[in-house]
Structure formats: C-alpha cells, structure tokens
Design a protein around this motif. Sequence first.
Motif, PDB file in Angstrom:
ATOM      1  N   GLU A   1      -9.976  -9.892   1.957  1.00  0.00           N
ATOM      2  CA  GLU A   1      -9.373  -9.379   0.956  1.00  0.00           C
ATOM      3  C   GLU A   1     -10.255  -9.502  -0.328  1.00  0.00           C
ATOM      4  O   GLU A   1     -11.113 -10.728  -0.359  1.00  0.00           O
ATOM      5  CB  GLU A   1      -8.238 -10.071   0.667  1.00  0.00           C
TER       6      GLU A   1
ATOM      7  N   ARG B   1      -7.596  -4.977  -2.545  1.00  0.00           N
ATOM      8  CA  ARG B   1      -8.047  -4.127  -1.297  1.00  0.00           C
ATOM      9  C   ARG B   1      -8.013  -5.015  -0.231  1.00  0.00           C
ATOM     10  O   ARG B   1      -8.601  -6.079  -0.545  1.00  0.00           O
ATOM     11  CB  ARG B   1      -9.441  -3.360  -1.616  1.00  0.00           C
ATOM     12  N   SER B   2      -7.721  -4.693   1.002  1.00  0.00           N
ATOM     13  CA  SER B   2      -7.742  -5.692   2.104  1.00  0.00           C
ATOM     14  C   SER B   2      -7.755  -4.795   3.423  1.00  0.00           C
ATOM     15  O   SER B   2      -7.444  -3.688   3.447  1.00  0.00           O
ATOM     16  CB  SER B   2      -6.784  -6.505   1.862  1.00  0.00           C
ATOM     17  N   GLU B   3      -8.278  -5.482   4.504  1.00  0.00           N
ATOM     18  CA  GLU B   3      -8.127  -5.247   5.781  1.00  0.00           C
ATOM     19  C   GLU B   3      -7.572  -6.217   6.578  1.00  0.00           C
ATOM     20  O   GLU B   3      -7.880  -7.519   6.601  1.00  0.00           O
ATOM     21  CB  GLU B   3      -9.591  -4.750   6.377  1.00  0.00           C
TER      22      GLU B   3
ATOM     23  N   GLU C   1       0.932  -1.278   0.089  1.00  0.00           N
ATOM     24  CA  GLU C   1      -0.025  -0.121  -0.201  1.00  0.00           C
ATOM     25  C   GLU C   1       0.881   1.139   0.037  1.00  0.00           C
ATOM     26  O   GLU C   1       0.585   2.247  -0.786  1.00  0.00           O
ATOM     27  CB  GLU C   1      -0.904  -0.111   1.246  1.00  0.00           C
TER      28      GLU C   1
END
Length: 426
Positions: free
Chosen positions: A186, A119-121, A111
């Motif tokens: 993700e 995109r992920s957390e 990132e």
Amino acid sequence: MKILLVGNGGREHAIADTLLRENTTLELIAAPGNPGLASLARVVPIPSSESDNIVSFAADEQVNLVIVGPEAPLADGLVDRLRLRGIPAFGPTYEAAQIETSKHVAKSLMERAGVPTARSETHLTAAGAHAAVNERFAAPVVIKASGLAAGKGVIVCHTDAEAHAAIDRIMGDKAFGAAGDECLVEAFMQGEELSLFAMTDGTDVLTMLPAQDHKRLLNGDDGPNTGGMGAYTPVSLGTPALLEDVTERILLPTLHALRKRGTPFTGLLYAGLMLTEEGPQVVEFNCRFGDPETQAILPMLTSSLLDPMLAIARGAKINNMSPLTWRAGASVTTVVAAANYPETPRTGDVIRLPDDTDTRRVFHAGTRRAENGELVSSGGRVVAVTGLGDTFEAARMISREGAEAVELADKQYRSDIGWREHERQA
Ligand code: GLY
C-alpha cells in the motif's frame, strides 16, 4: 434488563461503566470479564473464543442483549449464532466483520464505493508482492498482512529493503500465521491519524467524538508498535465540518457498499483515518470499539449508550434518534503496561491502583486476582487511567498523575499522551 458483555479488556470495562452510569438497575454479566468488571458485573469464566458456550449461556440466562467487544469472536461468527437463536446482539455478522478481518475485502469495497484510501495491491504470493515493490510502490510503503494479526500485521517501511523483508516475514516466515496468506502492498500516507467511531443500523450512523490513539510504546512516538498506549478526545482537528465530510464520503458509502454486497454491517464501525493534504483517507476499518480510544470517549457520553445499542441489536432503525451528546471539556487516557511489553510482557506482578473519582476512571485490562486475593498483572496492557477535565490540559494532568500513582513493578507508560493537541493548543 439483563446484558451479557463479551470480552475482558479495558474497552469492555469502559462499556460496562458507561451503561451503569446511565442506568444503575441494569443487570450486567461479563464473559470472561476481569477484576474491574467484577465490581460492576457478574463474571462468568467463559472465554470469548468459546462461541457455542456463550450462545448456550445467553440462551439459558435469557439475556436481553449481548454486546460483543473484541474482534475475534465477531470473526468467529458469534453474532450470527446468537441471531439464529433469536438473541439480540450488538456487533456485525461474520461476513460484515470482514471489513476488519480481511484488509483485501475492505480495500475492494472502498475501491468500488469510491471511498478515499491509499492505492494498494493484494498479493497471494511473495513473488507478486516483491514485484509490486520493485515496479510500482517505491518506499516509503506499507506492507500489511490481510487477516487479523492482533494489531501487529501492519509494517511501515522506509526503504525498499525493509519492504522486501516485511513481505518475507509476513508471507515467508508466516510471522502472523494465516493472516499473512494474503499480503497488501500500500502507498504510504502522510498526515495525522484520527479514530472515528459510529454506531450504525447498517444505513444511518450515530458518530462519536473523534479520538487520537498513540500506537508507539515510547514518548515522542518512538519505540515499537503496540495495541495503543493512550488516547484523547476530542481532537481539535476533527471539526464538525471534517466529521460531516467523513460521514458523507466515507462512512455512508462504505455502509451502502456493504448492503449492496448483501452483508449489511450493524454495530460499531471504527474508521481509522489519515488526515492527508488531500483530505481524510481510510487507513483501516475495524468492526468494533477501539481500545484504548473507548476508555477516553465513553466517559464523555451524556446521552444513552443503551438505547442505540438495543435498537441496533433488535434490527430497528436509528434514523429518528437524536445525535449523541457529550460533556464539555476533554478526556485523556494513559495506558499502564507491564515490563517487557509488547514483546513478552511479564505477568504476575502485584498491582495497587488509585481509586476512581469524579474525574478519574481506572479501567482494568491485563489484571487478575491471585489465589490470595491480590490483584496481579496478567497481560501486556494492564490498566488504562482516564482523566476528565474542563480543559484538555486538566484532563491530561489527571490521567498522567493517575498513571504515575499505579503501583506495578517496572511499569511502562507514556507521559506525553495528547502531545500533538498540546502543541496545537500552545
Ligand atoms: N486503537 C486501535 C484498535 O483498537 O485497533
């Protein structure tokens, strides 16, 4: 030149085979090795988990180079310990290896560096991960254990219910132990996967031929996930323009971010890519050669493997080295696995192997010598048979026929390795 190779898989057998093809006078030692490596190297029974014993052994033997194959000893800081003793080692330090050993670290780096990836957390609690699925990541979605989970900690979920169950498995049941202390949610990426390996001094790269792995157990990419049932190289989707793009937008910025973090990465950086409609994106990075891609790629190498490895291990720069060169044609590797792989592989079955030829290499992985001297199975992925051909189809046939010729009760192998390339070429 005395080289200690750490590991006992088909990847390490292929590395040894390539080094000796380049220079038959090398003195190779493998720890702990396997019966295939025993025909090329002196094997010493030190498990790759015993970092202190490996360092003492390397120092006593005054080896000129240590090559670390698997990720676990890298995650254990083996390279750091070797360097403290002044022993040149090919592989990243503990902190640099976090590009593989912590998916959270890898994602944060990407990132920051603007490297294309899904995109992920990252979540430290199951409640947080469940909320992410409910509120921000509708299925299909990928749930990942952040730590090392022997290739099993990535679960592709087609429904929200599957995603919630995956979170509970990883974070609640601790199905992958401490690897699931952190969990990534993700976005799913659509496309074909490509593996690209690069030897690096931390700044510059020498890229290898692109390869494609086959993770599922059964033909047609069906059945459970495995460590990899076969691979082929080159992949026609991996054009020079694509590889240039991956180098410029993915490999070099990632290495720059690792240097900026104060943890320069040296050794072999493995980019697991998804070729999406928006261009290549990173699925994951690994901090070592892939298995079974290595068994397909290295037999194609015609330039030196040792020179860049030694330069990198000694802390030298590789920016003045010529690009790696490769034989024409193609290479296809078919893994022969034991009965009941991947759940509970049956071991102790007698194995008989076809001979190596100019166009066929049989690399040992889950094999051992029984007390009566017979070769028996000792793991899930037993051997990998690589076929080399002037064409992709010729290589594919040699590999498949070689796998067929392996005698092992209730063996499992895929007869369709390279099916996507086959369809493209048709
Ligand atoms: N081929 C997958 C891996 O080496 O992780």
